[in-house]
Design an enzyme around this catalytic site. Structure first.
Site, PDB file in Angstrom:
ATOM      1  N   ASP A  74      -2.462   6.667  -3.079  1.00 17.38           N
ATOM      2  CA  ASP A  74      -1.314   5.926  -2.546  1.00 17.38           C
ATOM      3  C   ASP A  74      -0.832   4.867  -3.539  1.00 17.38           C
ATOM      4  OD1 ASP A  74      -3.380   4.078  -2.213  1.00 17.38           O
ATOM      5  OD2 ASP A  74      -2.592   3.309  -0.319  1.00 17.38           O
ATOM      6  N   THR A 127     -10.888  -0.356  12.795  1.00 23.50           N
ATOM      7  CA  THR A 127     -10.017   0.083  11.703  1.00 23.50           C
ATOM      8  C   THR A 127      -9.740  -1.065  10.733  1.00 23.50           C
ATOM      9  OG1 THR A 127      -8.979   1.780  13.036  1.00 23.50           O
ATOM     10  CG2 THR A 127      -7.673   0.897  11.219  1.00 23.50           C
ATOM     11  N   ASP A 184      -1.105   1.650  -3.986  1.00 23.94           N
ATOM     12  CA  ASP A 184      -2.017   0.668  -4.573  1.00 23.94           C
ATOM     13  C   ASP A 184      -3.365   1.265  -4.968  1.00 23.94           C
ATOM     14  OD1 ASP A 184      -2.665   0.996  -1.853  1.00 23.94           O
ATOM     15  OD2 ASP A 184      -3.637  -0.968  -1.775  1.00 23.94           O
ATOM     16  N   ASP A 236      -5.853   2.817  -3.290  1.00 22.14           N
ATOM     17  CA  ASP A 236      -7.094   2.805  -2.508  1.00 22.14           C
ATOM     18  C   ASP A 236      -7.248   4.036  -1.608  1.00 22.14           C
ATOM     19  OD1 ASP A 236      -5.124   1.952  -0.789  1.00 22.14           O
ATOM     20  OD2 ASP A 236      -6.168   0.137  -0.118  1.00 22.14           O
ATOM     21  N   ARG A 237      -6.168   4.786  -1.374  1.00 21.59           N
ATOM     22  CA  ARG A 237      -6.285   6.000  -0.551  1.00 21.59           C
ATOM     23  C   ARG A 237      -6.355   7.242  -1.428  1.00 21.59           C
ATOM     24  NH1 ARG A 237      -2.688   5.578   4.852  1.00 21.59           N
ATOM     25  NH2 ARG A 237      -3.212   3.424   5.348  1.00 21.59           N
ATOM     26  N   SER A 256       0.796  -1.226   0.000  1.00 22.75           N
ATOM     27  CA  SER A 256       0.000   0.000   0.000  1.00 22.75           C
ATOM     28  C   SER A 256       0.827   1.274   0.000  1.00 22.75           C
ATOM     29  CB  SER A 256      -0.954  -0.039   1.190  1.00 22.75           C
ATOM     30  OG  SER A 256      -1.874   1.006   1.103  1.00 22.75           O
ATOM     31  N   HIS A 257       0.718   2.064   1.063  1.00 18.22           N
ATOM     32  CA  HIS A 257       1.402   3.362   1.129  1.00 18.22           C
ATOM     33  C   HIS A 257       2.807   3.223   1.710  1.00 18.22           C
ATOM     34  CE1 HIS A 257      -0.461   2.289   4.818  1.00 18.22           C
ATOM     35  NE2 HIS A 257       0.387   3.075   5.456  1.00 18.22           N
ATOM     36  N   LYS A 292     -11.583   0.354  -0.462  1.00 17.44           N
ATOM     37  CA  LYS A 292     -11.613   1.797  -0.606  1.00 17.44           C
ATOM     38  C   LYS A 292     -11.046   2.137  -1.981  1.00 17.44           C
ATOM     39  CE  LYS A 292      -7.463   2.382   2.325  1.00 17.44           C
ATOM     40  NZ  LYS A 292      -7.278   1.172   3.161  1.00 17.44           N
ATOM     41  N   LYS A 304      -2.073  -9.922  -0.013  1.00 22.32           N
ATOM     42  CA  LYS A 304      -3.399  -9.882   0.586  1.00 22.32           C
ATOM     43  C   LYS A 304      -4.320 -10.759  -0.241  1.00 22.32           C
ATOM     44  CE  LYS A 304      -6.145  -6.075   0.388  1.00 22.32           C
ATOM     45  NZ  LYS A 304      -6.637  -4.736   0.668  1.00 22.32           N
TER      46      LYS A 304
HETATM   47  C1  VG1 Z   1      -3.751   1.656   8.418  1.00 22.14           C
HETATM   48  C2  VG1 Z   1      -4.917   2.604   8.576  1.00 22.14           C
HETATM   49  C3  VG1 Z   1      -6.222   1.887   8.278  1.00 22.14           C
HETATM   50  C4  VG1 Z   1      -6.160   1.271   6.872  1.00 22.14           C
HETATM   51  C5  VG1 Z   1      -4.940   0.377   6.767  1.00 22.14           C
HETATM   52  C6  VG1 Z   1      -4.745  -0.160   5.369  1.00 22.14           C
HETATM   53  O1  VG1 Z   1      -3.851   0.599   9.362  1.00 22.14           O
HETATM   54  O2  VG1 Z   1      -4.944   3.155   9.865  1.00 22.14           O
HETATM   55  O3  VG1 Z   1      -7.285   2.796   8.390  1.00 22.14           O
HETATM   56  O4  VG1 Z   1      -7.307   0.521   6.624  1.00 22.14           O
HETATM   57  O5  VG1 Z   1      -3.760   1.106   7.101  1.00 22.14           O
HETATM   58  O6  VG1 Z   1      -4.676   0.869   4.426  1.00 22.14           O
HETATM   59  P1  VG1 Z   1      -3.021   0.579  10.739  1.00 22.14           P
HETATM   60  O7  VG1 Z   1      -3.370  -0.727  11.397  1.00 22.14           O
HETATM   61  O8  VG1 Z   1      -1.578   0.718  10.388  1.00 22.14           O
HETATM   62  O9  VG1 Z   1      -3.496   1.767  11.504  1.00 22.14           O
HETATM   63  V1  VG1 Z   1      -3.787   0.637   3.011  1.00 22.14           V
HETATM   64  O10 VG1 Z   1      -4.027   1.889   2.034  1.00 22.14           O
HETATM   65  O11 VG1 Z   1      -2.375   0.273   3.740  1.00 22.14           O
HETATM   66  O12 VG1 Z   1      -4.374  -0.858   2.359  1.00 22.14           O
HETATM   67 CO    CO Z   2      -3.448   1.495   0.091  1.00 26.72          CO
END
Ligand code: VG1
Ligand code: CO
Length: 549
Positions: free
Chosen positions: A285, A353, A287, A289-290, A121-122, A385, A134
């Site tokens: 981000d 979350t 991937d 989704d953000r 992801s990010h 998302k 995943k």
């Molecule tokens: C974080 C965010 C959460 C989000 C998750 C995956 O998780 O807080 O809201 O769903 O990342 O997002 P954590 O457990 O580190 O707080 V992404 O864009 O990484 O798939």
């Molecule tokens: Co992401």
């Protein structure tokens, strides 16, 4: 032995393959160990095969990722294993690319049984950075907790995996080939997703907006959304070339965090603060989704963005003309959306979350829009998302209302009041100590009820526990929260996506009818109180957070 003879490879469990908030995330070099990807993928297959009840020969698996380092190699491993495990069909995004929401769309539109997404992801990418895998299920959404739990159990038992000795497939050209008895089809990663966006949005309305001189700048942060954004904004909507910046996916995201917030997308923030700034800025981000939404010198807080999209969806966006069935937000996300839900007369659900908790609600028709404070917004068009969807939702609202991003936000605050909001991340904390702190707080936090923070009194303090209203499953220990009688909140929880040490996230919210105060001064007393409560100075010797979003 021929290339396509099935090979059974002996292996040992790794013991650390427990999925977190969003899949299995580790340092890339951990994933690059011999058998590491194979063990996890075989464990997924064993779990979803349900002891042989599911006949893989009749099923389709989708594979793709965000293009980070090791994406291509992992995909080749998965293709050989999917064939050896007898899948009828495998779909793979051209070049190994599929954004997370596009994966969800492909699974749903093509009736696949599931998909493997390669992304952290990010998180940054590269040999010294992060990688992730995943599994998404038949509804297109992330595997729910019960399933990830069973996958983890399987990784602890694994003794062998199945693969082929075949050479790498060409994944850069669309078309079908055969691997063992599996048909592997390389698909256009944009096709299903773009089709879905066409169904939800009035592209002509947005074309007129751009034709009238509206200026957008979109930062793909060298993640997977670049090709999608070039196609949608520049080809379909007629935005000028150059609207998309950093639009080429790179294996290391040019060394940056592909995380769309004001810290990591600093260049975009600078462009949007200049005198000749475009009308709207946005970023996604790694991937896809953000999302982050910016107006001229104006930041739309993610909780507000959800509330504002909800406020205007029915009137402005064709795909939501029938109205919304409900809204859902993660517990730490601001309560802005709750107020819109209330005025629309629809429920607002509060989940832990992680997007996986929204899946059941959406499948049951209990909510249409969902959001998280971590720059996640989406709807029931997919089960992830969706960053570009959020950008299109904003564009459509602006195309219909013909006012600025700031006007939309001010109008919302005028009508509903404002949730002042911030998240403070303390990264790199000692894991054992951070875990012990949360355990201690869990044990004594209830006793805070009735005490005062400034002028407000604590009405409830606990560790959030969620009972899924659809399947009754319980997810406990989801975050320490302190609720005050003036609507303010402090929430603290440990991140479940990091790959090193512990990250403590503190979330602050304060509600006011007065929308014109500086965020810092509104939240100051809550921040001070939380620093004491979470012993940041005493236990961790930290004065300031690593990142504020
Ligand atoms: C974080 C965010 C959460 C989000 C998750 C995956 O998780 O807080 O809201 O769903 O990342 O997002 P954590 O457990 O580190 O707080 V992404 O864009 O990484 O798939
Ligand atoms: Co992401």
């Amino acid at each position: 032995m021929s290339d396509t003879a099935i090979r059974t490879v002996a292996t040992q469990p790794f013991g650390d393959q427990q999925p977190g908030t969003s899949g299995l995330r580790k340092k890339t070099r951990v994933f690059m160990q011999p058998h590491y990807v194979e063990n996890f993928v075989q464990a997924v297959f064993e779990t979803v095969r349900e002891g042989g009840e599911v006949d893989f020969a009749r099923e389709t698996l989708v594979v793709g990722g965000d293009g980070r380092f090791f994406n291509r190699a992992a995909i080749q491993i998965i293709l050989r294993m999917a064939a050896a495990n007898g899948f009828g069909r495998v779909l793979v995004g051209r070049g190994g690319l599929l954004s997370t929401p596009a994966m969800s769309a492909v699974i749903r539109r093509r009736g696949a049984m599931g998909g493997l997404l390669l992304t952290a992801s990010h998180n940054p990418g590269g040999p010294g950075e992060d990688f992730g895998i995943k599994y998404n299920t038949r509804n297109g959404g992330p595997a729910p907790e019960a399933l990830t739990g069973r996958i983890y159990d399987e990784t602890l038992k694994i003794r062998r995996y199945l693969t082929l000795g075949s050479p790498d497939l060409d994944i850069d050209r669309e078309g079908a080939s055969v691997l063992g008895s599996t048909q592997v089809t390389v698909i256009d990663p944009l096709l299903d997703y773009t089709g879905l966006m066409r169904e939800l949005f009035d592209l002509d309305g947005m074309c007129r907006l751009f034709a009238d001189g509206f200026r957008l700048i979109f930062d793909a942060m060298h993640g997977v959304t670049g090709p999608y954004a070039h196609h949608i904004f520049e080809n379909l909507l007629g935005a000028p070339a150059g609207t998309v910046i950093r639009g080429t996916p790179l294996e290391d995201f040019a060394g940056l965090h592909p995380d769309p917030n004001q810290v990591h997308a600093a260049e975009l923030v600078r462009i949007m603060s200049a005198g000749d700034a475009p009308d709207m800025g946005a970023a996604c981000d790694g991937d896809g989704d953000r999302n982050m939404i910016l107006g001229r010198s104006f930041f739309v807080s993610p909780g507000d963005s959800l509330a504002m999209i909800a406020e205007h969806a029915r009137d402005c966006i064709p795909g939501y003309r029938a109205g919304l069935s409900g809204i859902a937000r993660s517990m730490p996300t601001s309560t802005s959306a709750d107020r819109v839900a209330q005025s629309l007369g629809i429920p607002c659900h509060e989940t832990p979350t992680g997007w996986k908790f929204f899946g059941n609600l959406m499948d049951a028709g209990m909510c249409t829009l969902c959001g998280e404070e971590s720059f996640g917004t989406g709807s029931d068009h997919v089960r992830e998302k969706d960053g570009l969807w959020a950008v299109l939702a904003w564009l459509q609202i602006l195309a219909a209302r013909r006012v600025s991003v700031t006007d939309i936000a001010r109008g919302h605050w005028q009508r509903y009041g404002r949730s002042y909001y911030q998240r403070h991340d303390y990264e790199g904390l000692d894991s054992a100590s951070a875990g012990a702190l949360i355990d201690e707080l869990r044990a004594r936090v209830a006793s805070l009820a009735g005490t005062r923070i400034g002028r407000a009194a604590v009405t409830l303090a606990d560790d959030f526990s969620y009972t899924d209203p659809v399947d009754g499953s319980i997810s406990a220990r989801q975050g320490i929260r302190v609720l005050l009688d003036d609507g303010s909140r402090i929430v603290g929880r440990l991140s479940g996506t990091g790959t090193e040490n512990a990250t403590l996230r503190l979330y602050f919210e304060r509600y006011s009818r007065d929308a014109d105060q500086p965020v810092e001064s509104m939240l100051g007393p809550l921040v001070e109180y939380a620093r004491e409560l979470f012993q940041l100075r005493g236990r961790f010797h930290r004065d300031q957070p690593t990142v504020i979003t």
